[in-house]
Design an enzyme around this catalytic site. Structure first.
Site, short mmCIF file in Angstrom:
data_model
loop_
_atom_site.label_atom_id
_atom_site.label_comp_id
_atom_site.label_asym_id
_atom_site.label_seq_id
_atom_site.Cartn_x
_atom_site.Cartn_y
_atom_site.Cartn_z
CG ASP A 96 -1.97 0.95 1.32
OD1 ASP A 96 -2.42 1.37 0.25
OD2 ASP A 96 -2.42 1.28 2.43
CG HIS A 97 -0.37 4.81 0.25
ND1 HIS A 97 -0.83 5.77 -0.61
CD2 HIS A 97 -1.44 4.40 0.98
CE1 HIS A 97 -2.12 5.95 -0.39
NE2 HIS A 97 -2.53 5.13 0.55
#
Ligand code: G3H
Ligand code: 13P
Ligand code: ZN
Length: 326
Positions: A96-97
């Site tokens: 994520d990210h």
């Protein structure tokens, strides 16, 4: 096992087939963040019990917290655990990210089946170049890539954005064709964390920009769209936290009916972290206050895990529509 491992050897799947089914079926795949054993167990068990495909995702911070080698075996263990329960749900391990090529590469090399490269805060051309570089490497290993256009308010990439910048629909076709991403995160009014809107008590939260979502869908028919910052900030948990010594005044999230509407459209991945954090914190606070002499972590973490299972089942069944779709 060598240092490099392919996700298929861990029993994981990438998102390609999951998203194709979700786009066709009008539901969204849940993407739950985790940092520890109890969160991962709860997510996986709840998804197996509701027969839902699932993306378990870790941020850069979570990966540093849990350790990347530990994570690989946790993911492998999670797959084995559900198979032993007799469930065949598809499981994806997602970064994520991700904020650099090196981090994304390291995740591909250590068994992730999907990565996000978040260049949304960069100038457009730099976002394209960075995302393209990640796609070129990840696709060599059949790992899917999520890119992002538009900036969400809140904490994103360890950068605090005060205001959101909505995605510009006129950019999406160019971005997707130049980068080759498999899915696209967009900004339509959601934000990260537990304080999504500044509104007076009793006032309804503003409606998401479904007009932008519609335009994006028109530009990219059938293309998988991702919604970040999609926790509802369950008020029952906020109240429990406040009752048992916490202080979370004004915490507010996205109403469930708006998420259901998004899930029925081009949105086929919905990211949920804050609601899981709230459930865990609420139950731990409640348990420790009511049982002041208890000091066995299994007791309070067990309560937290039980609540997280309940929450994930509820999301799959009534918000995302992913229950029964595995
Ligand atoms: O989008 C951010 C996620 O909620 C992860 O947060 O960086 O604190 O792990 P984190
Ligand atoms: P929430 O903070 O709304 O749970 O969003 C999580 C998220 O977008 C993770 O990438
Ligand atoms: Zn996010």
């Amino acid at each position: 096992m060598s240092d490099k491992v392919h996700y298929s050897d861990l029993g994981l799947e990438n998102t390609r087939a999951m998203f194709a089914k979700a786009v066709d079926g009008g539901y969204a795949i849940p993407a739950y963040n985790f940092n520890n054993l109890e969160q991962l167990q709860a997510i996986i068990m709840a998804c197996a019990e509701t027969s839902s495909p699932v993306i378990v995702q870790v941020s850069k911070g979570a990966r540093n917290y849990a350790n990347s080698t530990m994570l690989r075996y946790m993911a492998m263990g999670a797959v084995k655990m559900v198979r032993e329960m007799g469930s065949q749900i598809p499981i994806c391990l997602h970064l994520d990210h991700g904020d650099t090529f090196e981090l994304c590469k390291s995740c591909v090399d250590s068994g992730f089946s999907s990565v996000m490269i978040d260049g949304s805060h960069l100038p457009y051309d730099e976002n394209v170049a960075l995302t393209r570089q990640v796609v070129e490497y990840a696709h060599q290993h059949d790992v899917c890539v999520e890119g992002e256009l538009g900036v969400l308010a809140g904490i994103e990439d360890e950068v605090q954005a005060e205001k959101s910048t909505y995605t510009q629909p006129e950019e999406v076709v160019d971005f997707v064709s130049k980068t080759g991403v498999d899915s696209l995160a967009i900004s339509i009014g959601t934000s990260h964390g537990a304080y999504k809107f500044k509104i007076k008590p009793g006032e309804p939260p503003p409606t998401l920009r479904f007009d932008i979502l519609k335009q994006v869908e028109k530009e990219l028919p059938g293309f998988p769209i991702v919604l970040h910052g999609a926790s509802s900030v369950v008020q029952e948990y906020v109240q429990l936290i406040n009752r048992y010594g916490g202080k979370m005044e004004g915490a507010i999230g996205i109403p469930e009916d708006q998420l259901r509407k998004a899930a029925a459209s081009a949105v086929c991945k919905i990211n949920i972290d804050s609601d899981g954090r709230l459930a865990v914190t609420a139950k731990i606070r409640e348990y420790l206050t009511n049982n002041p002499s208890e000091f066995d972590p299994r007791k309070y973490l067990g309560e937290a895990r039980k609540e997280l299972i309940k929450l994930v089942k509820h999301k799959n069944e009534t918000v995302l529509g992913s229950a029964g779709k595995a």
